[in-house]
Design a protein around this motif. Structure first.
Motif, PDB file in Angstrom:
ATOM      1  N   ASN A 122       0.588  -1.010  -0.175  1.00 18.91           N
ATOM      2  CA  ASN A 122       0.100   0.035   0.240  1.00 18.91           C
ATOM      3  C   ASN A 122       0.740   1.296   0.142  1.00 18.91           C
ATOM      4  O   ASN A 122       1.399   1.638   1.017  1.00 18.91           O
ATOM      5  CB  ASN A 122      -0.997   0.009   1.174  1.00 18.91           C
ATOM      6  CG  ASN A 122      -1.988   1.028   1.243  1.00 18.91           C
ATOM      7  OD1 ASN A 122      -1.692   2.195   0.739  1.00 18.91           O
ATOM      8  ND2 ASN A 122      -3.109   0.565   1.668  1.00 18.91           N
ATOM      9  N   ALA A 123       0.888   2.009  -1.189  1.00 17.06           N
ATOM     10  CA  ALA A 123       1.841   3.146  -1.245  1.00 17.06           C
ATOM     11  C   ALA A 123       1.047   4.246  -0.295  1.00 17.06           C
ATOM     12  O   ALA A 123       2.099   5.206   0.140  1.00 17.06           O
ATOM     13  CB  ALA A 123       1.677   3.802  -2.636  1.00 17.06           C
ATOM     14  N   LEU A 124      -0.034   4.274  -0.007  1.00 15.19           N
ATOM     15  CA  LEU A 124      -0.646   5.332   0.734  1.00 15.19           C
ATOM     16  C   LEU A 124      -0.083   5.313   2.139  1.00 15.19           C
ATOM     17  O   LEU A 124       0.350   5.995   2.807  1.00 15.19           O
ATOM     18  CB  LEU A 124      -2.276   5.605   0.805  1.00 15.19           C
ATOM     19  CG  LEU A 124      -3.110   6.395   1.676  1.00 15.19           C
ATOM     20  CD1 LEU A 124      -2.239   7.914   1.195  1.00 15.19           C
ATOM     21  CD2 LEU A 124      -4.500   6.502   1.346  1.00 15.19           C
ATOM     22  N   SER A 165      -6.419   7.560  -6.595  1.00 15.80           N
ATOM     23  CA  SER A 165      -7.075   7.708  -5.547  1.00 15.80           C
ATOM     24  C   SER A 165      -8.548   6.928  -5.632  1.00 15.80           C
ATOM     25  O   SER A 165      -9.335   6.912  -6.634  1.00 15.80           O
ATOM     26  CB  SER A 165      -7.109   8.979  -5.439  1.00 15.80           C
ATOM     27  OG  SER A 165      -8.127   9.451  -4.232  1.00 15.80           O
ATOM     28  N   PRO A 166      -9.011   6.333  -4.435  1.00 13.00           N
ATOM     29  CA  PRO A 166     -10.442   5.772  -4.447  1.00 13.00           C
ATOM     30  C   PRO A 166     -11.282   7.001  -4.269  1.00 13.00           C
ATOM     31  O   PRO A 166     -12.607   6.486  -4.549  1.00 13.00           O
ATOM     32  CB  PRO A 166     -10.338   5.019  -3.130  1.00 13.00           C
ATOM     33  CG  PRO A 166      -9.295   5.561  -2.228  1.00 13.00           C
ATOM     34  CD  PRO A 166      -8.182   6.068  -3.486  1.00 13.00           C
ATOM     35  N   MET A 202      -5.889  14.829  -2.868  1.00 15.75           N
ATOM     36  CA  MET A 202      -4.720  15.226  -2.593  1.00 15.75           C
ATOM     37  C   MET A 202      -3.808  14.499  -1.572  1.00 15.75           C
ATOM     38  O   MET A 202      -2.944  14.411  -1.663  1.00 15.75           O
ATOM     39  CB  MET A 202      -4.971  16.955  -2.152  1.00 15.75           C
ATOM     40  CG  MET A 202      -3.741  17.708  -1.772  1.00 15.75           C
ATOM     41  SD  MET A 202      -2.481  17.907  -3.357  1.00 15.75           S
ATOM     42  CE  MET A 202      -3.605  19.176  -4.066  1.00 15.75           C
ATOM     43  N   GLU A 203      -4.412  14.208  -0.584  1.00 16.37           N
ATOM     44  CA  GLU A 203      -3.761  13.359   0.514  1.00 16.37           C
ATOM     45  C   GLU A 203      -3.187  12.170  -0.121  1.00 16.37           C
ATOM     46  O   GLU A 203      -2.256  11.699   0.236  1.00 16.37           O
ATOM     47  CB  GLU A 203      -4.719  12.967   1.640  1.00 16.37           C
ATOM     48  CG  GLU A 203      -4.326  11.854   2.635  1.00 16.37           C
ATOM     49  CD  GLU A 203      -3.098  12.443   3.387  1.00 16.37           C
ATOM     50  OE1 GLU A 203      -2.394  11.558   4.042  1.00 16.37           O
ATOM     51  OE2 GLU A 203      -2.851  13.582   3.621  1.00 16.37           O
ATOM     52  N   PHE A 204      -3.937  11.475  -1.274  1.00 17.75           N
ATOM     53  CA  PHE A 204      -3.675  10.204  -1.725  1.00 17.75           C
ATOM     54  C   PHE A 204      -2.151  10.338  -2.484  1.00 17.75           C
ATOM     55  O   PHE A 204      -1.242   9.665  -2.369  1.00 17.75           O
ATOM     56  CB  PHE A 204      -4.633   9.795  -2.584  1.00 17.75           C
ATOM     57  CG  PHE A 204      -4.094   8.510  -3.291  1.00 17.75           C
ATOM     58  CD1 PHE A 204      -4.214   7.235  -2.702  1.00 17.75           C
ATOM     59  CD2 PHE A 204      -3.661   8.495  -4.787  1.00 17.75           C
ATOM     60  CE1 PHE A 204      -3.972   5.998  -3.436  1.00 17.75           C
ATOM     61  CE2 PHE A 204      -3.315   7.373  -5.250  1.00 17.75           C
ATOM     62  CZ  PHE A 204      -3.546   6.046  -4.536  1.00 17.75           C
ATOM     63  N   PHE A 205      -2.280  11.499  -3.415  1.00 23.43           N
ATOM     64  CA  PHE A 205      -1.281  11.430  -4.334  1.00 23.43           C
ATOM     65  C   PHE A 205       0.094  12.240  -3.515  1.00 23.43           C
ATOM     66  O   PHE A 205       1.147  11.895  -3.988  1.00 23.43           O
ATOM     67  CB  PHE A 205      -1.632  12.465  -5.652  1.00 23.43           C
ATOM     68  CG  PHE A 205      -2.711  11.619  -6.670  1.00 23.43           C
ATOM     69  CD1 PHE A 205      -1.931  10.507  -7.166  1.00 23.43           C
ATOM     70  CD2 PHE A 205      -3.783  11.696  -6.785  1.00 23.43           C
ATOM     71  CE1 PHE A 205      -2.779   9.731  -8.109  1.00 23.43           C
ATOM     72  CE2 PHE A 205      -4.523  11.338  -7.786  1.00 23.43           C
ATOM     73  CZ  PHE A 205      -3.895  10.166  -8.351  1.00 23.43           C
ATOM     74  N   GLY A 238      -9.974  19.767  -8.467  1.00 29.12           N
ATOM     75  CA  GLY A 238      -9.052  19.230  -7.421  1.00 29.12           C
ATOM     76  C   GLY A 238      -8.217  18.002  -7.851  1.00 29.12           C
ATOM     77  O   GLY A 238      -7.068  17.813  -7.309  1.00 29.12           O
ATOM     78  N   TYR A 239      -8.933  17.191  -8.685  1.00 30.97           N
ATOM     79  CA  TYR A 239      -7.995  15.964  -9.092  1.00 30.97           C
ATOM     80  C   TYR A 239      -6.911  16.448  -9.813  1.00 30.97           C
ATOM     81  O   TYR A 239      -5.631  15.627  -9.520  1.00 30.97           O
ATOM     82  CB  TYR A 239      -9.071  15.133  -9.825  1.00 30.97           C
ATOM     83  CG  TYR A 239      -8.220  13.724 -10.393  1.00 30.97           C
ATOM     84  CD1 TYR A 239      -8.245  12.696  -9.522  1.00 30.97           C
ATOM     85  CD2 TYR A 239      -7.669  13.842 -11.583  1.00 30.97           C
ATOM     86  CE1 TYR A 239      -7.681  11.368  -9.959  1.00 30.97           C
ATOM     87  CE2 TYR A 239      -7.130  12.322 -11.989  1.00 30.97           C
ATOM     88  CZ  TYR A 239      -7.019  11.720 -11.281  1.00 30.97           C
ATOM     89  OH  TYR A 239      -6.527  10.377 -11.678  1.00 30.97           O
TER      90      TYR A 239
END
Length: 257
Positions: free
Chosen positions: A43-45, A66-67, A75-78, A112-113
């Motif tokens: 899991n990279a996150l 991102s899910p 933003m948190e995911f990437f 935002g994406y």
């Protein structure tokens, strides 16, 4: 690139649409491929399993997504996954990082994406790890999703601006080729072989699938909330072009159902 130095390739997001296809291509070419995903304990996150998965790898391909596409979670995911990957890759001595991004990312910053994707790209550039960023146009496979997102009260409101969709198979081929080539330390656009009206293609596609929703040409409709023009969703003159046209892809997808 010397294949002896790059025999192990880790694909982050390796069980998804593009990751699965890339893995099959590279496995057939004799590479040891690790399909990394949270379902497989990588899991990279969160960082779970990253160090073990990357041990001995010289190439990492990131096609994860991102899910959630909401502003803060995406933003948190990437941001977090990008930092975790860079740290794990440095520790493992990775020699080439390949990431799949989106054509128009730098032009669609009201969404935002795309803001999060640009942060991801900048983290890659600043990591010090040799890299190739591949920006792809929208996939043929997601035209239905575009129509769904643009539907209000049973009507689909879309811009007639040009876009240049690409088949997932062509995306996978381009990513696989980039992975075994020398790092660009730059960005390459990839796109489908034809430029089409966004609203026009969706209208035709819905009609061919028996969907009775009306499609309205609305230049102000934007793309997932971001204003667009004929350059926003199309690739530049130096882009790598796939070979599968939308009509061809549609016929094949119907035939395999």
């Amino acid at each position: 690139m010397n294949t002896q130095l790059s025999s192990k390739i880790v694909i982050i997001g390796g069980t998804g649409l593009i990751g699965t296809k890339v893995g099959k291509i590279l496995t057939a070419r004799g590479y040891q491929v690790i399909a990394a995903s949270p379902s497989r304990g990588i899991n990279a996150l969160t960082g779970e399993g990253l160090d073990a998965a990357l041990a001995g790898a010289r190439i990492v391909i990131d096609v994860s997504n991102s899910p959630s596409f909401e502003n803060d979670p995406v933003m948190e995911f990437f941001t977090t996954s990008g930092k975790n990957l860079a740290a794990a890759e440095k520790a493992a001595g990775v020699q080439h990082h390949i990431a799949l991004s989106v054509v128009g990312t730098d032009r669609l910053q009201t969404n935002g994406y795309f803001r999060a994707k640009l942060v991801q790209e900048n983290l890659i550039k600043e990591s010090g790890i040799p890299y190739t960023i591949i920006r792809a146009t929208q996939f043929h496979e997601f035209v239905d999703s575009i129509a769904y997102a643009a539907t209000v009260d049973g009507r689909v409101r879309l811009s007639p601006s040009l876009f240049q969709p690409i088949a997932a198979d062509d995306v996978a081929s381009a990513v696989a080729e980039a992975a075994v080539a020398d790092p660009l330390n730059g960005i390459r656009d990839i796109a489908g072989p034809e430029k089409l009206s966004l609203s026009g293609l969706v209208r035709k596609h819905l009609a061919e699938t028996g969907d009775t929703r009306e499609v309205i040409d609305d230049p102000s409709a934007g793309y997932f909330g971001a204003p667009i023009d004929d350059q926003s969703l199309t690739a530049g003159p130096d882009a790598w072009l796939g070979s599968v046209r939308f009509d061809e892809w549609f016929r094949q997808s119907v035939a395999t159902k």
